[in-house]
Design an enzyme around this catalytic site. Structure first.
Site, PDB file in Angstrom:
ATOM      1  N   ASP A  84     -27.589  16.490 -41.735  1.00 61.98           N
ATOM      2  CA  ASP A  84     -28.080  15.437 -42.637  1.00 61.98           C
ATOM      3  C   ASP A  84     -29.591  15.259 -42.566  1.00 61.98           C
ATOM      4  O   ASP A  84     -30.110  14.141 -42.698  1.00 61.98           O
ATOM      5  CB  ASP A  84     -27.396  14.082 -42.333  1.00 61.98           C
ATOM      6  CG  ASP A  84     -25.899  14.194 -42.341  1.00 61.98           C
ATOM      7  OD1 ASP A  84     -25.387  14.844 -43.258  1.00 61.98           O
ATOM      8  OD2 ASP A  84     -25.250  13.658 -41.433  1.00 61.98           O
ATOM      9  N   LYS A 107     -31.767  18.910 -45.892  1.00 63.87           N
ATOM     10  CA  LYS A 107     -32.004  20.340 -46.165  1.00 63.87           C
ATOM     11  C   LYS A 107     -31.839  20.663 -47.644  1.00 63.87           C
ATOM     12  O   LYS A 107     -32.501  21.546 -48.161  1.00 63.87           O
ATOM     13  CB  LYS A 107     -31.008  21.207 -45.377  1.00 63.87           C
ATOM     14  CG  LYS A 107     -31.211  21.155 -43.879  1.00 63.87           C
ATOM     15  CD  LYS A 107     -30.195  21.989 -43.148  1.00 63.87           C
ATOM     16  CE  LYS A 107     -28.796  21.441 -43.186  1.00 63.87           C
ATOM     17  NZ  LYS A 107     -28.592  20.137 -42.529  1.00 63.87           N
ATOM     18  N   GLY A 108     -30.935  19.919 -48.306  1.00 61.70           N
ATOM     19  CA  GLY A 108     -30.650  20.212 -49.717  1.00 61.70           C
ATOM     20  C   GLY A 108     -31.894  20.142 -50.572  1.00 61.70           C
ATOM     21  O   GLY A 108     -32.162  21.015 -51.390  1.00 61.70           O
ATOM     22  N   ALA A 139     -20.124  19.771 -45.425  1.00 68.88           N
ATOM     23  CA  ALA A 139     -21.549  19.516 -45.657  1.00 68.88           C
ATOM     24  C   ALA A 139     -21.736  18.725 -46.949  1.00 68.88           C
ATOM     25  O   ALA A 139     -20.884  18.744 -47.831  1.00 68.88           O
ATOM     26  CB  ALA A 139     -22.296  20.835 -45.770  1.00 68.88           C
ATOM     27  N   GLY A 140     -22.870  18.047 -47.041  1.00 68.81           N
ATOM     28  CA  GLY A 140     -23.195  17.356 -48.283  1.00 68.81           C
ATOM     29  C   GLY A 140     -24.691  17.427 -48.482  1.00 68.81           C
ATOM     30  O   GLY A 140     -25.446  16.952 -47.647  1.00 68.81           O
ATOM     31  N   HIS A 141     -25.118  18.097 -49.541  1.00 68.96           N
ATOM     32  CA  HIS A 141     -26.549  18.229 -49.812  1.00 68.96           C
ATOM     33  C   HIS A 141     -26.870  17.529 -51.134  1.00 68.96           C
ATOM     34  O   HIS A 141     -26.252  17.811 -52.150  1.00 68.96           O
ATOM     35  CB  HIS A 141     -26.959  19.706 -49.886  1.00 68.96           C
ATOM     36  CG  HIS A 141     -26.828  20.417 -48.569  1.00 68.96           C
ATOM     37  ND1 HIS A 141     -26.863  21.772 -48.434  1.00 68.96           N
ATOM     38  CD2 HIS A 141     -26.677  19.931 -47.319  1.00 68.96           C
ATOM     39  CE1 HIS A 141     -26.743  22.097 -47.157  1.00 68.96           C
ATOM     40  NE2 HIS A 141     -26.615  20.993 -46.466  1.00 68.96           N
ATOM     41  N   ARG A 197      -7.333  35.812 -36.780  1.00 72.72           N
ATOM     42  CA  ARG A 197      -7.126  36.964 -37.675  1.00 72.72           C
ATOM     43  C   ARG A 197      -5.915  36.821 -38.598  1.00 72.72           C
ATOM     44  O   ARG A 197      -5.251  37.790 -38.924  1.00 72.72           O
ATOM     45  CB  ARG A 197      -7.070  38.271 -36.861  1.00 72.72           C
ATOM     46  CG  ARG A 197      -8.410  38.542 -36.195  1.00 72.72           C
ATOM     47  CD  ARG A 197      -8.299  39.464 -35.046  1.00 72.72           C
ATOM     48  NE  ARG A 197      -7.500  38.866 -33.993  1.00 72.72           N
ATOM     49  CZ  ARG A 197      -7.195  39.464 -32.855  1.00 72.72           C
ATOM     50  NH1 ARG A 197      -7.597  40.683 -32.625  1.00 72.72           N
ATOM     51  NH2 ARG A 197      -6.471  38.864 -31.937  1.00 72.72           N
ATOM     52  N   GLN A 203     -24.996  21.688 -41.822  1.00 66.63           N
ATOM     53  CA  GLN A 203     -24.891  20.931 -40.557  1.00 66.63           C
ATOM     54  C   GLN A 203     -26.202  21.069 -39.765  1.00 66.63           C
ATOM     55  O   GLN A 203     -27.239  21.220 -40.365  1.00 66.63           O
ATOM     56  CB  GLN A 203     -23.683  21.395 -39.730  1.00 66.63           C
ATOM     57  CG  GLN A 203     -22.337  20.951 -40.288  1.00 66.63           C
ATOM     58  CD  GLN A 203     -21.797  21.829 -41.378  1.00 66.63           C
ATOM     59  OE1 GLN A 203     -21.871  23.041 -41.298  1.00 66.63           O
ATOM     60  NE2 GLN A 203     -21.259  21.237 -42.405  1.00 66.63           N
ATOM     61  N   THR A 238     -18.385  11.906 -46.577  1.00 71.27           N
ATOM     62  CA  THR A 238     -17.332  10.973 -46.165  1.00 71.27           C
ATOM     63  C   THR A 238     -17.692   9.510 -46.420  1.00 71.27           C
ATOM     64  O   THR A 238     -16.832   8.646 -46.309  1.00 71.27           O
ATOM     65  CB  THR A 238     -17.063  11.120 -44.649  1.00 71.27           C
ATOM     66  OG1 THR A 238     -18.299  10.862 -43.975  1.00 71.27           O
ATOM     67  CG2 THR A 238     -16.570  12.507 -44.302  1.00 71.27           C
TER      68      THR A 238
END
Ligand code: IMP
Length: 430
Positions: free
Chosen positions: A13, A16-17, A39-41, A142, A222, A299
């Site tokens: 947070d 970065k977006g 993630a949330g940008h 796998r 993240q 969230t």
């Protein structure tokens, strides 16, 4: 070969977006290398607010290729909703490409994420319950279903049958009814039909862009201290947000990375459980949460707030071999009399100047603060370093000196335009 990694230098947070959006306009290829829709940008451009969870923020630039990398886990429903929403907001977008090696997140991953969290009781990680951990568990075991198999009409029904049989046994251990194969197959086949045109092998595409000397931006999600190996384990995510993860999650070899920018706030935030040495659990923390609107994009949870932890940040500079810092949210710290930064810790009565690796030890340490004078006024109109008050410049200088990492960019507001380039040479290697 100007290949640039953007990494979160704290607990995620860090905004970065916005940075990926600003630098993405200069890149021909933007690749997100880790995580999923945990993630949330947020990007604010042209008076509109765009929210991304899976698609690289570089998609907003027509002519740019926005690649969902092989290190990611992708919820198809979330991806399509995000695509539809973005194209409704802006008709001209970059090219979306999805790596055939990225893994698919299914409903059983989300269910198991929530059930495992519940079973942990007091020791819960505080996950986003998006199924990220269980999807990466399948990858390591796998048995995960990759994008290439998902969009293959012949292979997907067989693979789903195989995996669902195992997953339904796990769900039974938690007392849950089995999930219906037919229902998941019907729903996910419809998603696969829409996603198929975007999916391809991407390693050659990325390698060719790097070899041609194009500007390639590798977008992290993240943050460093949520890294599976280098973070505050077990209170971490299940992927590799650190700069090393950019090689793993895109297929680029380490010698082809030219620069690594670490994005950090002028204070610290953390979502979910786990140690947080400089946390402010008092009114001051509440105040910064309110003025900084520190609530999760994914969230909606209120973020935990603390002073800047320079011991941790220096650790992050080393782990990521940062070539420059991108300091965000400088505007939020305006109007404080003084500002504290942690420069050491106290552990069992002794002073230490490193970040302990074990969470139990980390939970016991106390920060030792250095106080710097604050500054007054709204910084959002500052466009050069000399527009900033002397105290704000001194704060940035202190960060750079302590971490031995120069400041490349300063962000003074959420809009694209509210950005100061402090040192252009640190951004794209020549
Ligand atoms: P998961 O990634 O949903 O498994 O959650 C593991 C931990 O990482 C929890 O503490 C989450 O709050 C945290 N986390 C995951 N994604 C983000 C993010 O994008 N920003 C901040 N914290 C995150």
């Amino acid at each position: 070969m100007p290949t640039l990694v953007i990494v979160g230098a704290q607990w995620g947070d860090e905004a970065k977006g916005k940075l990926v959006d600003v630098l993405g306009s200069q890149a021909s290829l933007v690749v997100r290398y880790a995580g999923g829709n945990n993630a949330g940008h947020t990007v604010i451009a042209g008076g509109k607010e765009f929210k991304f969870h899976l698609i690289p923020a570089g998609i907003l630039h027509p002519g740019t290729k926005a690649l969902v990398g092989s290190g990611m886990v992708v919820c198809p429903k979330g991806l399509l909703e995000e695509w539809d929403r973005t194209i409704a907001q802006q008709s001209e977008l970059g090219d979306l490409i999805i790596s055939s090696a990225a893994h698919v997140v299914f409903p059983y991953h989300r269910m198991l994420d929530a059930l495992e969290e519940e079973a942990r009781g007091e020791n819960k990680i505080g996950t986003t319950t998006r199924g990220i951990g269980p999807a990466y568990q399948d990858k390591v075991a796998r048995i995960g279903i990759r994008m290439g198999e998902f969009v293959c009409k012949k292979r997907f029904p067989r693979r789903l049958k195989e995996v669902l049989e195992v997953k339904n046994r796990y769900l039974a251990l938690f007392g849950k009814e089995p999930l219906s194969y037919d229902e998941i197959l019907a729903e996910y086949t419809a998603y696969a039909d829409r996603i198929r045109p975007f999916v391809r092998d991407t390693e050659a595409l990325v390698a060719e862009a790097v070899e041609a000397g194009e500007k390639v931006l590798l977008e992290g999600a993240q943050g460093t201290f949520l890294d599976l190996d280098s973070g505050t384990y077990p209170y971490v995510t299940s992927s590799h947000p650190v700069a090393g993860g950019a090689c793993l999650g895109t297929g680029i070899g380490p010698r082809h990375i030219d620069a690594v920018l670490g994005v950090c706030k002028t204070y610290t935030t953390r979502v979910g459980s786990g140690p947080f040495p400089t946390e402010l659990t008092d009114e001051l923390g509440d105040h910064i949460r309110t003025i900084g609107k520190e609530f999760g994009t994914t969230t909606g949870r209120g973020r935990r707030i603390g002073w800047l932890d320079l011991v941790a940040l220096r650790h992050s500079c080393r782990l990521n071999s940062l070539s420059g810092l991108v300091v965000t949210r400088l505007d939020i710290l305006s109007d404080f009399e003084t500002i504290k930064v942690a420069v050491k810790y106290k552990l069992d009565g002794q002073e230490i100047d490193y970040l302990p690796g074990d969470v139990e030890v980390l939970a016991r340490i106390e920060p030792v603060y250095h106080e710097l004078p604050g500054w007054k006024g709204d910084l959002r109109s500052a466009r050069t370093m000399s527009d900033l008050p002397a105290e704000a410049r001194a704060y940035l200088d202190f960060m750079a000196e302590y971490t031995k990492t120069p400041v490349a960019i300063v962000s003074v507001g959420p809009d694209r335009a509210e950005t100061i380039v402090a040192n252009e040479n640190l951004i794209w290697a020549k």
